[in-house]
Design an enzyme around this catalytic site. Structure first.
Site, PDB file in Angstrom:
ATOM      1  N   CYS A  31       0.808  -1.222   0.000  1.00 49.17           N
ATOM      2  CA  CYS A  31       0.000   0.000   0.000  1.00 49.17           C
ATOM      3  C   CYS A  31       0.840   1.271   0.000  1.00 49.17           C
ATOM      4  O   CYS A  31       1.970   1.287   0.483  1.00 49.17           O
ATOM      5  CB  CYS A  31      -0.874   0.087   1.252  1.00 49.17           C
ATOM      6  SG  CYS A  31      -1.917  -1.308   1.499  1.00 49.17           S
TER       7      CYS A  31
ATOM      8  N   GLY B 282       1.613   0.169  -5.014  1.00 48.91           N
ATOM      9  CA  GLY B 282       0.373  -0.565  -5.215  1.00 48.91           C
ATOM     10  C   GLY B 282      -0.281  -0.133  -6.504  1.00 48.91           C
ATOM     11  O   GLY B 282      -0.558   1.048  -6.679  1.00 48.91           O
TER      12      GLY B 282
ATOM     13  N   ASN C 142      -1.544   1.482   5.750  1.00 48.70           N
ATOM     14  CA  ASN C 142      -0.428   0.788   5.108  1.00 48.70           C
ATOM     15  C   ASN C 142       0.211  -0.112   6.157  1.00 48.70           C
ATOM     16  O   ASN C 142       0.615   0.371   7.213  1.00 48.70           O
ATOM     17  CB  ASN C 142       0.588   1.819   4.593  1.00 48.70           C
ATOM     18  CG  ASN C 142       1.850   1.179   4.014  1.00 48.70           C
ATOM     19  OD1 ASN C 142       2.901   1.792   3.986  1.00 48.70           O
ATOM     20  ND2 ASN C 142       1.768  -0.049   3.556  1.00 48.70           N
ATOM     21  N   GLY C 143       0.283  -1.411   5.865  1.00 51.31           N
ATOM     22  CA  GLY C 143       0.871  -2.337   6.828  1.00 51.31           C
ATOM     23  C   GLY C 143       0.015  -3.574   6.928  1.00 51.31           C
ATOM     24  O   GLY C 143      -0.764  -3.880   6.024  1.00 51.31           O
TER      25      GLY C 143
ATOM     26  N   TYR D 102      14.485  -1.973  -1.652  1.00 52.53           N
ATOM     27  CA  TYR D 102      13.636  -2.194  -2.828  1.00 52.53           C
ATOM     28  C   TYR D 102      12.342  -1.390  -2.856  1.00 52.53           C
ATOM     29  O   TYR D 102      11.989  -0.823  -3.892  1.00 52.53           O
ATOM     30  CB  TYR D 102      13.329  -3.692  -2.918  1.00 52.53           C
ATOM     31  CG  TYR D 102      12.395  -4.055  -4.044  1.00 52.53           C
ATOM     32  CD1 TYR D 102      12.772  -3.884  -5.373  1.00 52.53           C
ATOM     33  CD2 TYR D 102      11.119  -4.564  -3.784  1.00 52.53           C
ATOM     34  CE1 TYR D 102      11.905  -4.214  -6.418  1.00 52.53           C
ATOM     35  CE2 TYR D 102      10.261  -4.904  -4.820  1.00 52.53           C
ATOM     36  CZ  TYR D 102      10.650  -4.722  -6.126  1.00 52.53           C
ATOM     37  OH  TYR D 102       9.813  -5.043  -7.144  1.00 52.53           O
TER      38      TYR D 102
END
Ligand code: SF4
Length: 496
Positions: A18, A44, A123-124, A264
């Site tokens: 996300c 995302g 997010n998570g 990344y």
């Protein structure tokens, strides 16, 4: 519209699930959010949503499958999202490893409380979501999505606090795992990070009265916002009328930021912890060249994520750098319904070899990670077919031997190459002349920890490399996941 289909070789990469963005105190906040989400699209690509509030028109929302640029640039969509306050979310999901997303799973989620509405974007990953969901359903909650994030809204509904920020605190104290959350009420923009600050969240300023919250600083740059600071691990910020109130709902905490964001997930033009992500990646390449030197004629990145590390490797080793693999920039995710024939083309759909450069050379290929290893094998085949004399893989992260339960899509442990093979076995399986990964200490040095990893008290979350999970993955343990022997004890000691 159907959910987007992942590339046939997409399952051989870890994916951040996300990106989140919020804006307050600016005219047409939803346009800022659309631009911010566009800059966060790498986090995302499957779907996105925006909720906006206007004093006259109240709350409005739009949730769509597909890229931000294909949905939230249309005048008819944006005209439905007026007002000076908005939040948004982009999400990733694979078509194969998980059930395809339904539009009801697309965030932000919205709840109407007696003191007003609240939208949240998360997010998570909540590691005790199954247990919470069971409990909430038994007590009468009716869920409208399959997302773990919806638990937060239901926990807020059960709180007896009188205002929404306090209800959020109550809810998030029940939640385990990794979360960066952006929320909005009619008048407030709220940002919170979990006590370990596993996932990122930054604060920016626009003009005199405007503020934004975003997953990464690259999303501030696109709208010309000034970076103010990172929201700290365990901190809640509540922004209203040009002022920021800050609190620490979870007590004192020490951060364990996701080290893979450096390797990344984050964009190379973002800044994390005061460090350029690009520079960190270049430094990983330097560490890799020191740890795993080889005699060769050419250093090539696997584009695009291996590029900064390949530059660092070339600089440190003195071996010439070249673009031996060219990426097809226009290979969109919507291109195909993958038939078996298309699937077999695999990596060639996205990458092509620069034969004139490769032929007859001893090539060092630098990639960011090895997950299942299938892509590495295909890339090696392409390089050999192009006439390379030798192929040496250098990987800018340690072996990924454990799944992530904190908001990153990872295959099951048995599908991770490094969980099943030694480095020599992986070298033989991929079929290259040599294979080396940067060490965990080397990675820590590259992110600025000059003494490497503190084994007793690691400075980052590195669970996918070390198996040392900083937060118990409760739901996964219930489903039979087995942690590294001794790691539960270490986790309990760290918590005390
Ligand atoms: S397990 Fe790996 S990917 Fe997941 S949060 Fe930790 S370092 Fe990041």
């Amino acid at each position: 519209m159907q959910p987007f289909l992942a590339h046939p070789f997409d399952s051989d990469r870890l994916h951040e699930e996300c990106g989140i963005f919020g804006a307050i105190g600016v005219a047409d906040a939803s346009s800022f959010v659309a631009l911010g989400l566009h800059a966060l699209q790498h986090r995302g690509q499957e779907a996105g949503g925006i909720v906006a509030h206007d004093p006259e028109q109240g709350f409005n929302s739009a949730h769509r499958f597909g890229y931000v640029r294909d949905n939230f640039t249309k005048a008819d969509v944006m005209a439905t999202l007026p007002g000076p306050l908005a939040i948004g979310h982009v999400r990733y999901s694979t078509a194969g490893s998980k059930a395809a997303t339904a539009i009801r799973d697309v965030q932000p989620f919205f709840g109407e409380f007696h003191m007003g509405g609240c939208a949240i974007a998360h997010n998570g990953n909540i590691t005790n979501a199954s247990a919470l969901r069971r409990e909430l359903i038994e007590r009468g909650s009716i869920f409208s999505s399959s997302s773990d994030s919806e638990c937060i809204i239901h926990l807020m509904a059960r709180s007896i606090q009188r205002n929404i920020p306090e209800r959020m605190k109550d809810a998030l104290r029940r939640v385990e795992g990794a979360f960066s959350v952006i929320a909005m009420t009619r008048t407030k923009l709220i940002g919170v990070r979990d006590p370990l600050g596993v996932r990122p969240l930054v604060l920016g300023r626009v003009g005199d009265e405007g503020f934004v919250l975003a997953s990464e600083t690259c999303a501030l740059d696109i709208i010309g916002a000034d970076f103010v600071r990172e929201v700290e691990p365990g901190e809640m910020v509540v922004i209203s009328r040009g002022k920021i109130e800050t609190s620490r709902p979870f007590g004192p905490s020490t951060g364990r930021f996701c080290i893979f964001e450096h390797v990344y997930f984050s964009r190379p033009d973002s800044i994390i912890g005061g460090r350029s992500v690009y520079e960190t990646r270049r430094q990983i390449g330097v560490e890799l060249a020191r740890e795993a030197p080889i005699e060769a004629d050419l250093v090539c990145p696997v584009p695009d994520s291996g590029t900064p590390a390949a530059i660092g490797y070339a600089q440190e080793s003195g071996i010439p750098y070249g673009m031996g693999i060219i990426r097809n920039q226009y290979m969109g995710r919507t291109f195909i319904e993958p038939t078996d024939q298309i699937r077999n083309m695999g990596v060639r759909l996205k990458l092509n070899v620069n034969r004139a450069l490769i032929r007859g050379k001893r090539v060092v290929l630098v990639d960011d990670s090895v997950v299942r290893g299938t892509t590495s094998r295909k890339i090696k085949d392409m390089i050999i077919d192009a006439g390379a004399a030798e192929v040496h893989f250098r990987i800018a992260s340690p072996p990924t031997a454990w799944p992530c339960f904190y908001g990153v899509d990872t295959p099951d442990r048995e599908k991770l190459l490094a969980a099943n093979m030694s480095t020599d076995e992986m070298r033989d399986w991929i079929g290259v002349d040599s294979l080396a990964f940067v060490s965990l200490d080397g990675l820590y040095r590259a992110v600025g920890e000059s003494d490497g990893r503190n084994a007793k008290c690691p400075q980052y979350c590195d669970a996918c490399f070390s198996g040392d999970y900083p937060v118990a993955p409760f739901d996964q343990l219930e489903r039979g996941f087995r942690m590294k022997p001794g790691s539960e004890t270490a986790m309990n000691e760290a918590a005390e």
